[in-house]
Motif scaffolding. Structure first.
Motif, PDB file in Angstrom:
ATOM      1  N   LYS A 193       0.835  -1.212   0.000  1.00  0.00           N
ATOM      2  CA  LYS A 193       0.000   0.000   0.000  1.00  0.00           C
ATOM      3  C   LYS A 193       0.865   1.255   0.000  1.00  0.00           C
ATOM      4  CE  LYS A 193      -3.756   2.231   2.568  1.00  0.00           C
ATOM      5  NZ  LYS A 193      -4.650   2.133   3.761  1.00  0.00           N
ATOM      6  N   ALA A 194       1.916   1.240   0.831  1.00  0.00           N
ATOM      7  CA  ALA A 194       2.812   2.403   0.911  1.00  0.00           C
ATOM      8  C   ALA A 194       3.555   2.610  -0.403  1.00  0.00           C
ATOM      9  CB  ALA A 194       3.803   2.213   2.059  1.00  0.00           C
ATOM     10  N   VAL A 195       4.032   1.521  -0.993  1.00  0.00           N
ATOM     11  CA  VAL A 195       4.751   1.609  -2.270  1.00  0.00           C
ATOM     12  C   VAL A 195       3.852   2.171  -3.353  1.00  0.00           C
ATOM     13  CG1 VAL A 195       5.781   0.248  -4.128  1.00  0.00           C
ATOM     14  CG2 VAL A 195       6.436  -0.189  -1.755  1.00  0.00           C
ATOM     15  N   SER A 196       2.636   1.686  -3.426  1.00  0.00           N
ATOM     16  CA  SER A 196       1.701   2.151  -4.447  1.00  0.00           C
ATOM     17  C   SER A 196       1.429   3.640  -4.322  1.00  0.00           C
ATOM     18  CB  SER A 196       0.384   1.368  -4.355  1.00  0.00           C
ATOM     19  OG  SER A 196       0.578   0.013  -4.690  1.00  0.00           O
ATOM     20  N   ALA A 197       1.332   4.125  -3.077  1.00  0.00           N
ATOM     21  CA  ALA A 197       1.097   5.556  -2.861  1.00  0.00           C
ATOM     22  C   ALA A 197       2.233   6.382  -3.435  1.00  0.00           C
ATOM     23  CB  ALA A 197       0.936   5.834  -1.366  1.00  0.00           C
ATOM     24  N   GLY A 198       3.468   5.927  -3.223  1.00  0.00           N
ATOM     25  CA  GLY A 198       4.620   6.649  -3.737  1.00  0.00           C
ATOM     26  C   GLY A 198       4.696   6.619  -5.254  1.00  0.00           C
ATOM     27  N   VAL A 199       4.433   5.461  -5.835  1.00  0.00           N
ATOM     28  CA  VAL A 199       4.494   5.320  -7.287  1.00  0.00           C
ATOM     29  C   VAL A 199       3.406   6.157  -7.951  1.00  0.00           C
ATOM     30  CG1 VAL A 199       4.254   3.700  -9.208  1.00  0.00           C
ATOM     31  CG2 VAL A 199       5.574   3.046  -7.181  1.00  0.00           C
ATOM     32  N   GLU A 200       2.203   6.133  -7.395  1.00  0.00           N
ATOM     33  CA  GLU A 200       1.103   6.916  -7.954  1.00  0.00           C
ATOM     34  C   GLU A 200       1.381   8.417  -7.862  1.00  0.00           C
ATOM     35  OE1 GLU A 200      -2.327   5.615  -5.842  1.00  0.00           O
ATOM     36  OE2 GLU A 200      -2.274   3.595  -6.716  1.00  0.00           O
ATOM     37  N   ALA A 201       2.210   8.805  -6.886  1.00  0.00           N
ATOM     38  CA  ALA A 201       2.564  10.219  -6.736  1.00  0.00           C
ATOM     39  C   ALA A 201       3.696  10.643  -7.667  1.00  0.00           C
ATOM     40  CB  ALA A 201       2.954  10.502  -5.280  1.00  0.00           C
ATOM     41  N   GLY A 202       4.269   9.686  -8.392  1.00  0.00           N
ATOM     42  CA  GLY A 202       5.295  10.027  -9.364  1.00  0.00           C
ATOM     43  C   GLY A 202       6.674   9.469  -9.103  1.00  0.00           C
ATOM     44  N   ALA A 203       6.844   8.694  -8.038  1.00  0.00           N
ATOM     45  CA  ALA A 203       8.166   8.145  -7.724  1.00  0.00           C
ATOM     46  C   ALA A 203       8.558   7.077  -8.737  1.00  0.00           C
ATOM     47  CB  ALA A 203       8.185   7.562  -6.319  1.00  0.00           C
TER      48      ALA A 203
END
Length: 353
Positions: free
Chosen positions: A95-105
């Motif tokens: 869940k944490a990884v997905s949040a970062g990737v969706e934000a542009g990471a």
């Protein structure tokens, strides 16, 4: 007024600045700051254009560390009021990884407190790394687990990890002043293990720990010897309850000079604006984008960062663009450094000696 153009020209030729030149950068006046940034921007622009790589930290295990690193809120004996927990569950990490990737990471950094991982810890993390690579194609995974034991870097690479982070933090001479439970050489060894396993080496420093300009130069030269692909520059966050609490020596201008010195030592390497940028650079953060080509998005290990939306807005307003996942970070020219030998033993040409 100091002229920094000759230094920028050396960097464009990938020539290492001298100690005297770096000391001159670090001790230059605030009046010369814009000239310094403008000169260094030419180097950043040459090798990285206007791209900014976003990295996202996931703190998989927080606090309760047996090491006594004086700068760290997770250290042994720390009284800092931080969130403490053991290993995140796989779904929490996802869940944490997905949040970062969706934000542009385009890179996620999986971090765990402690001296170093056990083999069981590495096996625990391996399927998580594999899942990230499967669910987010093109996104890089960097592990940051402390000191590595024999074979652990190889296992992380097999699982799909792209990089390993372990910072040198300060100069070898001063290392005992900020940590007594392990040595500078231990950190160097871990970075070397990561390199030998085929992991992209990531290693940087922490500024603002009462170090001298000579300490900073020594740290930069030691990092240069490790030949990292990415160099995070952190600025001390002096948590109450740690030995360095109340240490507020940095100014925004000082931070920019440190970043500029780092870029001059690493002209074609990813230089990352890391922890402490919001509280030390403050309103001068956009200027730092003219020097660095990478930054951490959102929160850090135990401290809150600037909102991700504010980071993206800052990047856009400053005239830069976010690097997309799967887009190469290091410049194509850097590959030119790898040349097959055509002289010396076995050839008709004299050796390079």
């Amino acid at each position: 007024m100091t002229t920094f153009q000759p230094l920028a020209e050396k960097a464009l030729r990938r020539q290492l600045p001298t100690r005297a030149e770096l000391l001159a950068v670090l001790s230059s006046s605030d009046d010369d700051l814009m000239d310094l940034v403008a000169a260094v921007f030419k180097v950043r622009l040459r090798y990285f254009g206007r791209r900014v790589k976003l990295n996202y930290l996931v703190n998989m295990k927080s606090g309760l560390c047996p090491e006594d690193c004086f700068y760290c809120s997770q250290r042994l004996g720390s009284e800092a009021e931080i969130v403490k927990y053991t290993w995140l569950k796989p779904d929490e990490t996802a869940k944490a990884v997905s949040a970062g990737v969706e934000a542009g990471a385009s890179r996620v950094c999986l971090v765990a407190s402690g001296r170093g991982p056990t083999n069981r810890d590495v096996e625990r993390l391996a399927p998580t790394i594999s899942d990230i690579k499967e669910q987010h194609p093109g996104v890089e995974v960097c592990a940051c687990l402390g000191l590595l034991s024999q074979g652990q870097a190889d296992r992380l690479r097999e699982a799909g990890a792209d990089a390993y982070n372990h910072n040198l933090n300060t100069s070898e001479e001063r290392y005992a002043d900020i940590c007594t439970t392990h040595e500078f050489a231990d950190r160097v060894d871990t970075v070397e293990q990561a390199k030998h396993a085929g992991l992209s080496p990531c290693s940087g420093l922490i500024a603002g720990m009462k170090e001298s300009d000579d300490d900073l130069v020594d740290a930069l030269f030691a990092l240069r010897e490790l030949e990292p692909d990415s160099v995070p520059v952190n600025f001390l966050m002096p948590f109450d309850g740690t030995p360095l609490e109340g240490t507020w020596e940095l100014t925004p201008q000082r931070c920019l000079r440190i970043l500029a010195a780092t870029r001059l030592v690493f002209p074609d390497v990813e230089v990352r604006l890391a922890g402490g940028r919001e509280i030390h650079l403050r309103s001068l953060q956009p200027l730092a984008l003219h020097v660095v080509n990478s930054l951490f998005l959102g929160d850090y290990l135990t401290s809150e960062g600037q909102a991700g939306s504010a980071d993206r807005e800052m990047i856009e307003d400053a005239g830069f663009e976010i690097q997309s996942a799967g887009e190469p970070t290091l410049p194509r020219e850097r590959h030119d450094l790898l040349k097959a030998r055509r002289r010396g033993a076995g050839t008709a040409l004299p050796p390079n000696a």
